[in-house]
Design a protein around this motif. Structure first.
Motif, PDB file in Angstrom:
ATOM      1  N   HIS A  23      39.603  32.563  41.653  1.00  0.00           N
ATOM      2  CA  HIS A  23      40.290  32.142  42.884  1.00  0.00           C
ATOM      3  C   HIS A  23      39.290  31.795  43.989  1.00  0.00           C
ATOM      4  N   ASN A  24      38.240  32.607  44.113  1.00  0.00           N
ATOM      5  CA  ASN A  24      37.213  32.319  45.123  1.00  0.00           C
ATOM      6  C   ASN A  24      36.508  31.003  44.827  1.00  0.00           C
ATOM      7  N   ALA A  78      35.002  30.874  35.117  1.00  0.00           N
ATOM      8  CA  ALA A  78      35.209  31.862  36.178  1.00  0.00           C
ATOM      9  C   ALA A  78      36.255  32.886  35.771  1.00  0.00           C
ATOM     10  N   LEU A  79      37.305  32.420  35.088  1.00  0.00           N
ATOM     11  CA  LEU A  79      38.380  33.311  34.664  1.00  0.00           C
ATOM     12  C   LEU A  79      37.886  34.329  33.635  1.00  0.00           C
ATOM     13  N   ASN A  80      36.913  33.921  32.805  1.00  0.00           N
ATOM     14  CA  ASN A  80      36.338  34.848  31.828  1.00  0.00           C
ATOM     15  C   ASN A  80      35.629  36.007  32.512  1.00  0.00           C
ATOM     16  N   LYS A  81      35.092  35.763  33.688  1.00  0.00           N
ATOM     17  CA  LYS A  81      34.385  36.818  34.419  1.00  0.00           C
ATOM     18  C   LYS A  81      35.388  37.697  35.168  1.00  0.00           C
ATOM     19  N   SER A  82      36.253  37.071  35.965  1.00  0.00           N
ATOM     20  CA  SER A  82      37.312  37.813  36.660  1.00  0.00           C
ATOM     21  C   SER A  82      38.250  36.829  37.347  1.00  0.00           C
ATOM     22  N   GLU A  83      39.479  37.283  37.532  1.00  0.00           N
ATOM     23  CA  GLU A  83      40.474  36.424  38.156  1.00  0.00           C
ATOM     24  C   GLU A  83      40.146  36.173  39.631  1.00  0.00           C
ATOM     25  N   SER A  84      39.670  37.189  40.334  1.00  0.00           N
ATOM     26  CA  SER A  84      39.348  37.005  41.757  1.00  0.00           C
ATOM     27  C   SER A  84      38.175  36.043  41.918  1.00  0.00           C
ATOM     28  N   LEU A  85      37.217  36.083  40.993  1.00  0.00           N
ATOM     29  CA  LEU A  85      36.106  35.137  41.033  1.00  0.00           C
ATOM     30  C   LEU A  85      36.624  33.710  40.870  1.00  0.00           C
TER      31      LEU A  85
END
Length: 126
Positions: free
Chosen positions: A51-52, A42-49
């Motif tokens: 966290h969600n 998820a972190l590779n895609k985006s930080e907000s993703l």
């Protein structure tokens, strides 16, 4: 008067050990789906993703534990992280748990035998 059923839950964000002293099989474990691999993906895609995803998976983890708690009158939440406080806050928002006595204590990492002894000691004092 209804029988008092006691449950101890040693937990962190990855696993919860449910300890029922009256059960033949003393402990049951619930494992969170939010692993380090899931976090990394998820972190590779985006930080907000990330966290969600963590929020959704933690909620599913807490819901699974909460379903077990509904069968008890007294519950002890303990463990080395703040996951027990997060679960307690999650349960506080749900009226299904208003008649269940829930205590929260901090505790270090423990072996299964230490967890059982901790729960026995807690409910002996109650």
């Amino acid at each position: 008067m209804k029988t008092q059923k006691n449950l101890g839950i040693w937990m962190d964000h990855s696993i919860a050990n449910l300890i029922d002293l009256d059960s033949k099989k003393n402990t049951k474990s619930i494992v969170s789906d939010f692993t380090s691999n899931t976090k990394e993906e998820a972190l590779n895609k985006s930080e907000s993703l990330m966290h969600n995803k963590r929020q959704q998976m933690n909620e599913a983890y807490y819901r699974e534990i909460a379903d077990e708690i509904l069968n008890y009158t007294n519950v002890l939440l303990f463990g080395p992280t703040n996951a027990n406080v997060e679960l307690h806050n999650y349960l506080d928002k749900d009226l299904h748990f208003k008649d269940i006595n829930i205590n929260v204590e901090s505790a270090d990492k423990m072996t299964n035998n230490q967890q059982v002894a901790f729960v026995k000691k807690h409910f002996k004092q109650s």
